[in-house]
Design an enzyme around this catalytic site. Structure first.
Site, PDB file in Angstrom:
ATOM      1  NE  ARG A 123     -25.689   9.077  19.847  1.00 25.22           N
ATOM      2  CZ  ARG A 123     -26.094   9.983  20.724  1.00 25.22           C
ATOM      3  NH1 ARG A 123     -26.828  10.993  20.339  1.00 25.22           N
ATOM      4  NH2 ARG A 123     -25.755   9.852  21.990  1.00 25.22           N
ATOM      5  CE  LYS A 145     -12.921  -3.724   5.679  1.00 22.30           C
ATOM      6  NZ  LYS A 145     -11.767  -4.638   5.495  1.00 22.30           N
ATOM      7  CD  GLU A 187      -4.333  -2.592  -1.954  1.00 29.01           C
ATOM      8  OE1 GLU A 187      -5.078  -3.554  -2.249  1.00 29.01           O
ATOM      9  OE2 GLU A 187      -3.849  -2.430  -0.812  1.00 29.01           O
ATOM     10  CE  LYS A 229     -13.256  -1.881  -0.934  1.00 29.59           C
ATOM     11  NZ  LYS A 229     -12.241  -1.190  -0.213  1.00 29.59           N
ATOM     12  CD  GLU A 239     -12.953  -7.990   6.176  1.00 24.78           C
ATOM     13  OE1 GLU A 239     -12.868  -6.880   5.654  1.00 24.78           O
ATOM     14  OE2 GLU A 239     -12.026  -8.564   6.755  1.00 24.78           O
ATOM     15  NE  ARG A 243     -15.062  -4.589   2.743  1.00 19.95           N
ATOM     16  CZ  ARG A 243     -15.553  -3.363   2.860  1.00 19.95           C
ATOM     17  NH1 ARG A 243     -16.827  -3.189   3.156  1.00 19.95           N
ATOM     18  NH2 ARG A 243     -14.775  -2.320   2.696  1.00 19.95           N
ATOM     19  CG  ASN A 247      -8.214  -7.862   3.973  1.00 20.69           C
ATOM     20  OD1 ASN A 247      -7.960  -6.707   3.625  1.00 20.69           O
ATOM     21  ND2 ASN A 247      -9.124  -8.149   4.881  1.00 20.69           N
ATOM     22  CG  HIS A 250      -4.097  -6.772   2.312  1.00 23.98           C
ATOM     23  ND1 HIS A 250      -4.067  -7.119   0.973  1.00 23.98           N
ATOM     24  CD2 HIS A 250      -4.390  -5.447   2.344  1.00 23.98           C
ATOM     25  CE1 HIS A 250      -4.332  -6.047   0.238  1.00 23.98           C
ATOM     26  NE2 HIS A 250      -4.529  -5.021   1.033  1.00 23.98           N
ATOM     27  CG  HIS A 254      -1.906  -5.797   7.416  1.00 22.30           C
ATOM     28  ND1 HIS A 254      -3.186  -6.316   7.413  1.00 22.30           N
ATOM     29  CD2 HIS A 254      -1.968  -4.676   6.654  1.00 22.30           C
ATOM     30  CE1 HIS A 254      -3.979  -5.525   6.687  1.00 22.30           C
ATOM     31  NE2 HIS A 254      -3.256  -4.525   6.217  1.00 22.30           N
ATOM     32  CG  HIS A 268      -1.115  -0.745   2.462  1.00 25.83           C
ATOM     33  ND1 HIS A 268      -1.184  -1.728   3.428  1.00 25.83           N
ATOM     34  CD2 HIS A 268      -2.170  -0.956   1.625  1.00 25.83           C
ATOM     35  CE1 HIS A 268      -2.245  -2.491   3.196  1.00 25.83           C
ATOM     36  NE2 HIS A 268      -2.858  -2.043   2.111  1.00 25.83           N
TER      37      HIS A 268
HETATM   38  P1  NAD Z   1      -1.868   8.646   1.749  1.00 26.56           P
HETATM   39  O1  NAD Z   1      -3.239   9.116   1.972  1.00 26.56           O
HETATM   40  O2  NAD Z   1      -0.895   8.795   2.850  1.00 26.56           O
HETATM   41  O3  NAD Z   1      -1.297   9.352   0.451  1.00 26.56           O
HETATM   42  C1  NAD Z   1       0.028   9.099   0.076  1.00 26.56           C
HETATM   43  C2  NAD Z   1       0.835  10.398  -0.070  1.00 26.56           C
HETATM   44  O4  NAD Z   1       0.472  11.022  -1.282  1.00 26.56           O
HETATM   45  C3  NAD Z   1       0.559  11.420   1.026  1.00 26.56           C
HETATM   46  O5  NAD Z   1       1.752  12.097   1.303  1.00 26.56           O
HETATM   47  C4  NAD Z   1      -0.424  12.375   0.361  1.00 26.56           C
HETATM   48  O6  NAD Z   1      -0.376  13.672   0.894  1.00 26.56           O
HETATM   49  C5  NAD Z   1       0.067  12.365  -1.056  1.00 26.56           C
HETATM   50  N1  NAD Z   1      -0.924  12.644  -2.079  1.00 26.56           N
HETATM   51  C6  NAD Z   1      -2.214  12.249  -2.128  1.00 26.56           C
HETATM   52  N2  NAD Z   1      -2.756  12.565  -3.295  1.00 26.56           N
HETATM   53  C7  NAD Z   1      -1.798  13.216  -4.009  1.00 26.56           C
HETATM   54  C8  NAD Z   1      -1.759  13.785  -5.310  1.00 26.56           C
HETATM   55  N3  NAD Z   1      -2.793  13.715  -6.127  1.00 26.56           N
HETATM   56  N4  NAD Z   1      -0.634  14.410  -5.693  1.00 26.56           N
HETATM   57  C9  NAD Z   1       0.453  14.454  -4.869  1.00 26.56           C
HETATM   58  N5  NAD Z   1       0.488  13.891  -3.648  1.00 26.56           N
HETATM   59  C10 NAD Z   1      -0.629  13.279  -3.232  1.00 26.56           C
HETATM   60  O7  NAD Z   1      -1.834   7.095   1.349  1.00 26.56           O
HETATM   61  P2  NAD Z   1      -2.746   6.172   0.442  1.00 26.56           P
HETATM   62  O8  NAD Z   1      -1.836   5.190  -0.150  1.00 26.56           O
HETATM   63  O9  NAD Z   1      -3.663   6.943  -0.427  1.00 26.56           O
HETATM   64  O10 NAD Z   1      -3.664   5.454   1.524  1.00 26.56           O
HETATM   65  C11 NAD Z   1      -3.105   4.635   2.508  1.00 26.56           C
HETATM   66  C12 NAD Z   1      -4.081   4.521   3.649  1.00 26.56           C
HETATM   67  O11 NAD Z   1      -5.293   3.935   3.162  1.00 26.56           O
HETATM   68  C13 NAD Z   1      -3.589   3.639   4.773  1.00 26.56           C
HETATM   69  O12 NAD Z   1      -3.821   4.282   5.996  1.00 26.56           O
HETATM   70  C14 NAD Z   1      -4.470   2.401   4.666  1.00 26.56           C
HETATM   71  O13 NAD Z   1      -4.694   1.788   5.919  1.00 26.56           O
HETATM   72  C15 NAD Z   1      -5.726   2.966   4.102  1.00 26.56           C
HETATM   73  N6  NAD Z   1      -6.569   2.012   3.386  1.00 26.56           N
HETATM   74  C16 NAD Z   1      -7.882   1.980   3.700  1.00 26.56           C
HETATM   75  C17 NAD Z   1      -8.723   1.132   3.030  1.00 26.56           C
HETATM   76  C18 NAD Z   1     -10.202   1.157   3.323  1.00 26.56           C
HETATM   77  O14 NAD Z   1     -10.933   0.296   2.812  1.00 26.56           O
HETATM   78  N7  NAD Z   1     -10.675   2.122   4.092  1.00 26.56           N
HETATM   79  C19 NAD Z   1      -8.237   0.302   2.021  1.00 26.56           C
HETATM   80  C20 NAD Z   1      -6.872   0.358   1.710  1.00 26.56           C
HETATM   81  C21 NAD Z   1      -6.039   1.220   2.411  1.00 26.56           C
HETATM   82  N1  GLY Z   2      -9.442  -2.892   1.626  1.00 32.80           N
HETATM   83  C1  GLY Z   2     -10.179  -4.008   2.063  1.00 32.80           C
HETATM   84  C2  GLY Z   2     -11.630  -3.748   2.240  1.00 32.80           C
HETATM   85  O1  GLY Z   2     -12.112  -2.678   1.957  1.00 32.80           O
HETATM   86  O2  GLY Z   2     -12.340  -4.608   2.692  1.00 32.80           O
END
Ligand code: NAD
Ligand code: GLY
Length: 404
Positions: A123, A145, A187, A229, A239, A243, A247, A250, A254, A268
């Site tokens: 939990r 998030k 972003e 942020k 949100e 917030r 997006n 987005h 999406h 993305h």
């Molecule tokens: P990712 O985590 O898939 O990383 C991209 C690629 O880069 C992967 O292959 C990873 O292994 C590699 N990588 C990471 N760091 C590295 C480094 N320093 N050197 C070499 N390779 C490296 O993708 P991302 O773009 O970081 O994140 C995308 C995800 O984030 C999506 O799932 C999206 O939905 C999510 N997201 C979440 C939020 C939130 O608020 N929680 C906001 C935006 C996006």
């Molecule tokens: N990436 C959008 C949010 O964190 O609300």
């Protein structure tokens, strides 16, 4: 280089974001709780395991009782129920207790799935984000998030669960592919577009330095983004309203990602770059924003090397205006059957609008996809800036079916 600190000031759940170069070597300095005698569990992915091992060594040297590490196979598919079960079972097998600490070392994928596991295991167990992509440093690691994807769509299962600290070591970006870096840049630019025209001006001047990993430029951009942020999250953590401006672009993005079947080809941030231009186009059509602003944004994105039109990524898409409209109708922002969009009065001045005529949305999609006849987009922007070099480049990226 100094370490910059941005605080997320949420009552009872406040935490610091540390931004600087080489921070992983000083990991223990930034952990808000005592590591000595604690059980610590690191979740990472196969591409960044080296960074995770670096963190593990420091945790062990700091007197932790034990420090275990699990590396997931890299990629979006890691955000799955299967991995939640795998990580949770692993944590239990390795003796997790409520006073343990979980550490996510990686991009947004690792951060999202680990945060979700941390919020549910026993939990709720404290967790720390160590983002290693630009996207994760400026967006996903901040704000709490967490989530995974299901068969029905992206990020459909998740929680709001704030980390205990975020440690953004910009040195890790040195090993990130240029393409992933640019996706993160979209972003970064978003913060300028939604609420900070001065930051957009700065990016016009310094964006290329940032993409060349000039440390001063990167540290500045990550700090400004984290601050932006933080302010939005502090005002609306769950949100309920404001917030949603995070997006920006987005809803369109999406839909493009869904139309690309999440097969790993379209990143993305690339979809967000196109989506933000669409959001400007929609705002222009609704008489809210000057066309000049949209042109400026598109010009900048193209200069940086990001795609700005759906037609540029056409080989990755199997879609039509109708299909994109249908997908957008399922967006999380839909309320009482109405699509909501983040629109803009101009660079740095966005807001949420739920009164958007469908005909304008359709026209935006049609134009971005390349016009009715499937050739170049019809608007004046396409004529002046429909950048054939960038289009050709992106088309070849997607034709070769690689995600580099
Ligand atoms: P990712 O985590 O898939 O990383 C991209 C690629 O880069 C992967 O292959 C990873 O292994 C590699 N990588 C990471 N760091 C590295 C480094 N320093 N050197 C070499 N390779 C490296 O993708 P991302 O773009 O970081 O994140 C995308 C995800 O984030 C999506 O799932 C999206 O939905 C999510 N997201 C979440 C939020 C939130 O608020 N929680 C906001 C935006 C996006
Ligand atoms: N990436 C959008 C949010 O964190 O609300």
């Amino acid at each position: 280089m100094d370490t910059n600190i941005v605080t997320i000031d949420l009552v009872g759940r406040e935490y610091d974001i540390y931004i600087g170069s080489g921070l992983l070597y000083r990991f223990a300095d930034f952990v808000p709780e005592e590591l000595e005698g604690r059980n610590v569990y690191i979740v990472t992915d196969t591409n960044v395991e080296t960074y995770a091992e670096r963190v593990r060594k420091i945790i062990k040297d700091s007197g932790a009782a034990r420090c275990e590490l699990i590396a997931l196979r890299a990629g979006e598919q890691a955000k799955s129920f299967t991995n939640v079960e795998k990580i949770s079972d692993w944590l239990v097998d390795k003796g997790i207790s409520r006073d343990s600490i979980i550490v996510a070392v990686g991009g947004g994928v690792v951060g999202d799935v680990t945060g979700f596991c941390a919020s549910t295991i026993l939990r709720g167990v404290s967790y720390i984000q160590v983002p290693t992509t630009l996207l994760a440093q400026v967006d996903s690691s901040v704000g709490g998030k967490t989530g995974i994807n299901t068969r029905k769509g992206k990020n459909l299962v998740g929680s709001f669960y704030q980390p205990a600290a975020v440690i953004a070591d910009i040195e890790t970006l040195q090993t990130l592919s240029k393409r992933e870096l640019l996706a993160g840049y979209a972003e970064v630019l978003k913060y300028g577009l939604i609420r900070d025209a001065a930051f957009f001006n700065w990016l016009e001047e310094n964006g290329e330095d940032l993409c060349d990993l000039n440390e001063v430029a990167v540290a500045h951009a990550v700090e400004v983004s984290a601050k932006a942020k933080a302010e939005v999250v502090q005002a609306d953590e769950k949100e309920q309203g404001q917030r949603a401006i995070l997006n920006f672009g987005h809803t369109f993005a999406h839909a493009l990602e869904a139309a690309a079947n999440y097969d790993g080809r379209l990143l993305h941030g690339e979809a967000v770059a196109i989506g933000m231009v669409m959001a400007f186009d929609l705002s222009v059509r609704m008489g809210l924003c000057e066309r000049e602003d949209m042109e400026r944004v598109e010009r900048h994105l193209n200069k940086i090397g990001l795609p700005t039109r759906a037609s540029y990524i056409q080989p990755a898409l199997t879609t039509s205006v109708d299909k994109l409209m249908e997908i957008m109708g399922r967006d999380k922002k839909v309320e009482k059957g109405k699509m909501r969009f983040i629109l803009t009065n101009g660079i740095g001045d966005s807001y949420m609008e739920d009164n958007v005529p469908e005909k304008h949305v359709r026209a935006v999609l049609e134009d971005s996809l390349g016009g009715k006849d499937g050739r170049s987009a019809s608007g004046s922007v396409a004529k002046s800036f429909g950048n054939s070099k960038v289009r050709g480049l992106w088309r070849s990226v997607f034709s070769s079916h690689s995600s580099q």
